[in-house]
Scaffold this motif. Structure first.
Motif, PDB file in Angstrom:
ATOM      1  N   ILE A   2       0.817  -1.209   0.000  1.00 27.77           N
ATOM      2  CA  ILE A   2       0.000   0.000   0.000  1.00 27.77           C
ATOM      3  C   ILE A   2       0.854   1.264   0.000  1.00 27.77           C
ATOM      4  O   ILE A   2       0.686   2.151  -0.841  1.00 27.77           O
ATOM      5  N   SER A   3       1.771   1.377   0.944  1.00 30.49           N
ATOM      6  CA  SER A   3       2.528   2.618   1.101  1.00 30.49           C
ATOM      7  C   SER A   3       3.477   2.887  -0.060  1.00 30.49           C
ATOM      8  O   SER A   3       3.524   3.992  -0.595  1.00 30.49           O
ATOM      9  N   LYS A   4       4.232   1.854  -0.475  1.00 32.03           N
ATOM     10  CA  LYS A   4       5.205   2.022  -1.550  1.00 32.03           C
ATOM     11  C   LYS A   4       4.746   1.402  -2.861  1.00 32.03           C
ATOM     12  O   LYS A   4       5.471   1.443  -3.854  1.00 32.03           O
ATOM     13  N   SER A   5       3.542   0.827  -2.865  1.00 28.67           N
ATOM     14  CA  SER A   5       2.969   0.180  -4.046  1.00 28.67           C
ATOM     15  C   SER A   5       3.907  -0.870  -4.626  1.00 28.67           C
ATOM     16  O   SER A   5       4.018  -1.026  -5.845  1.00 28.67           O
ATOM     17  N   ASN A   6       4.558  -1.605  -3.735  1.00 24.51           N
ATOM     18  CA  ASN A   6       5.542  -2.594  -4.137  1.00 24.51           C
ATOM     19  C   ASN A   6       4.864  -3.768  -4.845  1.00 24.51           C
ATOM     20  O   ASN A   6       4.024  -4.452  -4.269  1.00 24.51           O
ATOM     21  N   ASN A   7       5.252  -4.002  -6.093  1.00 22.03           N
ATOM     22  CA  ASN A   7       4.613  -5.050  -6.893  1.00 22.03           C
ATOM     23  C   ASN A   7       4.954  -6.456  -6.408  1.00 22.03           C
ATOM     24  O   ASN A   7       4.102  -7.353  -6.434  1.00 22.03           O
ATOM     25  N   ALA A   8       6.189  -6.662  -5.975  1.00 22.32           N
ATOM     26  CA  ALA A   8       6.591  -7.990  -5.509  1.00 22.32           C
ATOM     27  C   ALA A   8       5.819  -8.380  -4.253  1.00 22.32           C
ATOM     28  O   ALA A   8       5.346  -9.517  -4.116  1.00 22.32           O
ATOM     29  N   ALA A   9       5.670  -7.420  -3.332  1.00 22.56           N
ATOM     30  CA  ALA A   9       4.915  -7.680  -2.103  1.00 22.56           C
ATOM     31  C   ALA A   9       3.452  -7.960  -2.419  1.00 22.56           C
ATOM     32  O   ALA A   9       2.827  -8.841  -1.818  1.00 22.56           O
ATOM     33  N   THR A  10       2.910  -7.214  -3.378  1.00 22.16           N
ATOM     34  CA  THR A  10       1.514  -7.416  -3.772  1.00 22.16           C
ATOM     35  C   THR A  10       1.311  -8.794  -4.377  1.00 22.16           C
ATOM     36  O   THR A  10       0.340  -9.488  -4.066  1.00 22.16           O
ATOM     37  N   THR A  11       2.226  -9.196  -5.241  1.00 24.39           N
ATOM     38  CA  THR A  11       2.124 -10.513  -5.881  1.00 24.39           C
ATOM     39  C   THR A  11       2.200 -11.624  -4.842  1.00 24.39           C
ATOM     40  O   THR A  11       1.464 -12.622  -4.938  1.00 24.39           O
ATOM     41  N   ARG A  12       3.042 -11.434  -3.834  1.00 26.96           N
ATOM     42  CA  ARG A  12       3.114 -12.433  -2.759  1.00 26.96           C
ATOM     43  C   ARG A  12       1.768 -12.528  -2.026  1.00 26.96           C
ATOM     44  O   ARG A  12       1.303 -13.634  -1.703  1.00 26.96           O
ATOM     45  N   MET A  13       1.132 -11.379  -1.790  1.00 23.43           N
ATOM     46  CA  MET A  13      -0.164 -11.382  -1.098  1.00 23.43           C
ATOM     47  C   MET A  13      -1.244 -12.012  -1.974  1.00 23.43           C
ATOM     48  O   MET A  13      -2.087 -12.772  -1.492  1.00 23.43           O
ATOM     49  N   ILE A  14      -1.225 -11.721  -3.275  1.00 19.63           N
ATOM     50  CA  ILE A  14      -2.196 -12.329  -4.197  1.00 19.63           C
ATOM     51  C   ILE A  14      -2.031 -13.849  -4.199  1.00 19.63           C
ATOM     52  O   ILE A  14      -3.011 -14.594  -4.148  1.00 19.63           O
ATOM     53  N   ASP A  15      -0.789 -14.318  -4.256  1.00 19.49           N
ATOM     54  CA  ASP A  15      -0.532 -15.762  -4.271  1.00 19.49           C
ATOM     55  C   ASP A  15      -0.974 -16.423  -2.967  1.00 19.49           C
ATOM     56  O   ASP A  15      -1.415 -17.579  -2.969  1.00 19.49           O
ATOM     57  N   ARG A  16      -0.872 -15.686  -1.867  1.00 14.75           N
ATOM     58  CA  ARG A  16      -1.271 -16.255  -0.572  1.00 14.75           C
ATOM     59  C   ARG A  16      -2.781 -16.425  -0.456  1.00 14.75           C
ATOM     60  O   ARG A  16      -3.259 -17.425   0.072  1.00 14.75           O
ATOM     61  N   VAL A  17      -3.535 -15.438  -0.935  1.00 16.23           N
ATOM     62  CA  VAL A  17      -4.996 -15.494  -0.741  1.00 16.23           C
ATOM     63  C   VAL A  17      -5.724 -16.081  -1.941  1.00 16.23           C
ATOM     64  O   VAL A  17      -6.770 -16.721  -1.789  1.00 16.23           O
ATOM     65  N   GLY A  18      -5.206 -15.852  -3.156  1.00 17.10           N
ATOM     66  CA  GLY A  18      -5.814 -16.399  -4.369  1.00 17.10           C
ATOM     67  C   GLY A  18      -6.916 -15.531  -4.953  1.00 17.10           C
ATOM     68  O   GLY A  18      -7.569 -14.762  -4.246  1.00 17.10           O
ATOM     69  N   TYR A  19      -7.110 -15.658  -6.263  1.00 16.38           N
ATOM     70  CA  TYR A  19      -8.110 -14.851  -6.967  1.00 16.38           C
ATOM     71  C   TYR A  19      -9.534 -15.138  -6.495  1.00 16.38           C
ATOM     72  O   TYR A  19     -10.371 -14.244  -6.425  1.00 16.38           O
ATOM     73  N   GLU A  20      -9.800 -16.413  -6.214  1.00 15.70           N
ATOM     74  CA  GLU A  20     -11.158 -16.787  -5.797  1.00 15.70           C
ATOM     75  C   GLU A  20     -11.557 -16.060  -4.516  1.00 15.70           C
ATOM     76  O   GLU A  20     -12.681 -15.578  -4.390  1.00 15.70           O
ATOM     77  N   LYS A  21     -10.622 -15.965  -3.586  1.00  8.71           N
ATOM     78  CA  LYS A  21     -10.877 -15.263  -2.326  1.00  8.71           C
ATOM     79  C   LYS A  21     -11.076 -13.769  -2.573  1.00  8.71           C
ATOM     80  O   LYS A  21     -12.005 -13.152  -2.018  1.00  8.71           O
ATOM     81  N   ILE A  22     -10.220 -13.185  -3.390  1.00 13.48           N
ATOM     82  CA  ILE A  22     -10.333 -11.751  -3.680  1.00 13.48           C
ATOM     83  C   ILE A  22     -11.697 -11.444  -4.302  1.00 13.48           C
ATOM     84  O   ILE A  22     -12.394 -10.514  -3.876  1.00 13.48           O
ATOM     85  N   GLU A  23     -12.090 -12.226  -5.291  1.00 14.68           N
ATOM     86  CA  GLU A  23     -13.379 -12.010  -5.947  1.00 14.68           C
ATOM     87  C   GLU A  23     -14.539 -12.173  -4.968  1.00 14.68           C
ATOM     88  O   GLU A  23     -15.485 -11.368  -4.961  1.00 14.68           O
ATOM     89  N   ALA A  24     -14.481 -13.200  -4.141  1.00 13.46           N
ATOM     90  CA  ALA A  24     -15.571 -13.455  -3.189  1.00 13.46           C
ATOM     91  C   ALA A  24     -15.748 -12.300  -2.217  1.00 13.46           C
ATOM     92  O   ALA A  24     -16.875 -11.899  -1.904  1.00 13.46           O
TER      93      ALA A  24
END
Length: 284
Positions: free
Chosen positions: A106-128
């Motif tokens: 959020i603060s630095k808009s770090n793409n690597a950190a974001t990708t790690r978070m996406i991989d942890r929770v998954g698209y299905e969870k985000i969409e839900a």
């Protein structure tokens, strides 16, 4: 200054807070600028504002606010929400590493950190979480909304949103709704809303809205997420200060979008002030 979270049993939908005076004044202000008026007419610019000056009379207005656009890194707020929801429900372990990645995202808009978070929770969870009836941050019937369906980096599967096939999308109305629900303690819970606000506070990047707010409101607390990719520029901020309390959101598809967003802050503040003054006059 305390975090701006109001605890309440139920809240209005953001669309139910639309204020006619604020809406009319906003349109007139934007139409004064030929470039902005032209971008709005071509569906290349969208705006949303929420006046929080009087928490018992919150007012919303927007232009092209149901127009879903590519929003680059701004929708990382959706990953934050899904991650917090996963922690709340015991689906994701709350660790120092995860807290660090959420802050970097959020603060630095770090793409690597974001990708790690996406991989942890998954698209299905985000969409839900985005489609959840409580939040309704993505809804086909209102033009879509917030969406993250692609990692912020190369490779991996995708889950693009169904209306426009966008990977990272937003409408200004639903981004306003995200911040409004945070303020009202409605995103997951009062406590989780406070935690997300703390992560979003004091952004490390000082461009767009923040560039102007640093000059005109140095004492205000700013909770913020922005995004840029090629000609797509977006910004969103909850501003909470001694003389100003509001949410502002802009999505721009233009090479000069960063400057346009910087230049929007003062006119949008003027719009809210005019609407408040008009309301006072009609009550006399």
């Amino acid at each position: 200054m305390q975090l701006p979270v109001e605890t309440t049993d139920s809240i209005n939908k953001i669309s139910e807070l639309r204020n006619t005076n604020l809406q009319n004044i906003l349109k007139k202000e934007i139409d004064k600028n030929a470039l902005w008026k032209g971008l709005v007419a071509k569906n290349l610019m969208a705006i949303g504002i929420v006046d929080l000056t009087d928490m018992s009379n919150i007012k919303y207005a927007g232009i092209n606010d149901n127009l879903m656009m590519y929003a680059a890194s701004l929708p990382k707020i959706a990953v934050l929400l899904a991650s917090m929801d996963a922690i709340e429900n015991g689906e994701l372990e709350d660790t120092k590493e995860i807290r660090k990645d959420m802050r970097l995202m959020i603060s630095k808009s770090n793409n690597a950190a974001t990708t790690r978070m996406i991989d942890r929770v998954g698209y299905e969870k985000i969409e839900a979480v985005l489609r959840a009836p409580k939040h309704k941050l993505y809804d086909e019937e209102t033009g879509g909304g917030l969406w993250v369906g692609k990692r912020y980096g190369g490779g991996g599967d995708t889950n693009r949103e169904p209306l426009k096939n966008l990977s990272h999308a937003a409408t200004t109305m639903q981004v306003c709704s995200f911040y409004y629900q945070l303020v009202m303690g409605n995103l997951i819970s009062d406590e989780r809303s406070k935690e997300m606000l703390e992560i979003m506070k004091d952004p490390a990047l000082h461009h767009k809205f923040v560039n102007t707010l640093d000059k005109i409101a140095p004492r205000a607390k700013i909770y913020r997420k922005s995004g840029s990719w090629r000609n797509y520029h977006s910004d969103s901020a909850l501003v909470w200060g001694p003389n100003r309390r509001y949410i502002i959101v802009a999505l721009i598809d233009n090479d000069f979008g960063e400057k346009i967003i910087r230049d929007l802050v003062v006119p949008l503040e003027r719009v809210m002030k005019k609407a408040r003054n008009l309301e006072k006059e009609t009550k006399i």
